[in-house]
Design an enzyme around this catalytic site. Sequence first.
Site, mmCIF file in Angstrom:
data_model
loop_
_atom_site.group_PDB
_atom_site.id
_atom_site.type_symbol
_atom_site.label_atom_id
_atom_site.label_comp_id
_atom_site.label_asym_id
_atom_site.label_seq_id
_atom_site.Cartn_x
_atom_site.Cartn_y
_atom_site.Cartn_z
ATOM 1 N N HIS A 188 66.952 41.899 20.035
ATOM 2 C CA HIS A 188 66.087 42.756 20.859
ATOM 3 C C HIS A 188 66.013 44.158 20.292
ATOM 4 C CE1 HIS A 188 66.393 40.004 24.602
ATOM 5 N NE2 HIS A 188 65.405 39.672 23.818
ATOM 6 N N HIS B 74 71.057 34.072 21.460
ATOM 7 C CA HIS B 74 70.942 33.824 22.901
ATOM 8 C C HIS B 74 71.101 32.351 23.294
ATOM 9 C CE1 HIS B 74 69.765 37.837 23.715
ATOM 10 N NE2 HIS B 74 68.560 37.764 23.217
ATOM 11 N N HIS C 82 65.147 35.836 31.046
ATOM 12 C CA HIS C 82 65.829 36.220 29.803
ATOM 13 C C HIS C 82 66.187 34.944 29.035
ATOM 14 C CE1 HIS C 82 68.971 37.626 27.087
ATOM 15 N NE2 HIS C 82 68.537 38.858 27.297
ATOM 16 N N GLU D 223 68.671 33.985 27.182
ATOM 17 C CA GLU D 223 70.015 33.411 27.395
ATOM 18 C C GLU D 223 70.081 32.708 28.752
ATOM 19 O OE1 GLU D 223 73.493 36.098 27.154
ATOM 20 O OE2 GLU D 223 74.360 34.831 28.716
ATOM 21 N N CYS E 233 80.602 39.020 28.113
ATOM 22 C CA CYS E 233 81.131 39.086 26.751
ATOM 23 C C CYS E 233 81.934 40.367 26.566
ATOM 24 C CB CYS E 233 79.963 39.034 25.771
ATOM 25 S SG CYS E 233 80.488 39.277 24.092
ATOM 26 N N SER F 250 66.414 45.263 25.217
ATOM 27 C CA SER F 250 67.822 44.849 25.163
ATOM 28 C C SER F 250 68.511 45.021 26.519
ATOM 29 C CB SER F 250 68.549 45.693 24.111
ATOM 30 O OG SER F 250 69.941 45.562 24.265
ATOM 31 N N SER F 251 69.039 43.908 27.059
ATOM 32 C CA SER F 251 69.727 43.975 28.361
ATOM 33 C C SER F 251 70.988 44.818 28.260
ATOM 34 C CB SER F 251 70.145 42.580 28.810
ATOM 35 O OG SER F 251 69.030 41.860 29.178
ATOM 36 N N ASN F 252 71.803 44.572 27.222
ATOM 37 C CA ASN F 252 73.047 45.344 27.138
ATOM 38 C C ASN F 252 72.743 46.792 26.770
ATOM 39 O OD1 ASN F 252 74.206 45.937 24.209
ATOM 40 N ND2 ASN F 252 73.093 44.016 24.131
HETATM 41 S S1 SF4 Z 1 76.853 40.278 23.069
HETATM 42 FE FE1 SF4 Z 1 78.558 38.791 22.975
HETATM 43 S S2 SF4 Z 1 77.642 36.892 23.693
HETATM 44 FE FE2 SF4 Z 1 75.943 38.224 23.166
HETATM 45 S S3 SF4 Z 1 75.490 37.698 21.027
HETATM 46 FE FE3 SF4 Z 1 76.905 39.422 21.004
HETATM 47 S S4 SF4 Z 1 78.945 38.473 20.786
HETATM 48 FE FE4 SF4 Z 1 77.517 36.876 21.482
#
Ligand code: SF4
Length: 283
Positions: free
Chosen positions: A45, A79, A129, A131, A195, A223-225
């Site tokens: 992303h 994902h 999403h 994933e 994660c 990007s979610s994270n």
């Molecule tokens: S954030 Fe964690 S679960 Fe997602 S791709 Fe990266 S290592 Fe894998």
Amino acid sequence: MVPLSLSVRIDPNSGFCFGVIYAIQMAEDLLDEQGYLYCLGDIVHNDEEVQRLQRRGLRIINYEQLAELRDEAVLIRAHGEPPSTYKLALENNLTLIDASCPVVLKLQNRIKTSFDKREQIFIYGKHGHAEVLGLLGQTSGQAVVFESLDELLTHELPADLTLYSQTTKSTDSFYRIKGELEGRGYRINANDTICRQVSNRDKDLRRFAAQFDQVVFVSGTKSSNGKVLYQVCKDTNPATHFISNIGDIDRAWFEPGQSVGICGATSTPMWLMEQVREALVAL
Ligand code: SF4
């Protein structure tokens, strides 16, 4: 213009997580070998990194295009994918190059096991999403996906709930939801499947962001994270600015001689943060 003489440092813990490194390495090896490669959905992303790989021959396709494709190799990104994608590949004689992250694969297996045991599965994650679609596929679409406690409470809930989370959600929010439900008398089988590449970064980022006059957070808007980690920085240091590329930098954010920290999501390439550093030093 008088130079701002900013003192700029990149967070050494930012940059790709191992799942993304693995997928991109796999793509680059195949691009070197065959000059082009199909990939189902954006490999990461981050538009800048996607464009870099597209210039090397990466061909991003969607599900409709996958259904039309025959006798080719297709990369599955970190994902992961639902079982229906593997079935389609078999029917169309497609070779899937599976770069699903091991953390996601393990989560898919756990959800599948819960589903086989007929547990009532609720997944804390973002609707649509990639994933989450892969996780939902493990339950033939029967699990309930929710983005907030309010949304979850709109469903008729059983007395016993099995709770899972998309890997990139906030740990604090997950445990808050679990606590609220228990407070309301539900029995929760909670599986914290967030994660650690994301949740550990949370603590590191708080420490990092607190050290600077200004923080520049670099991430793709999809990007979610990136959204979660940007909020972590912003809560720690309100002088945090979200950018996707150097074109978003605004000189007016900075005072002469200030210290600036650069950090990013698990999908932000190091080369992009280095470009940002060069642009800031040149202000
Ligand atoms: S954030 Fe964690 S679960 Fe997602 S791709 Fe990266 S290592 Fe894998």
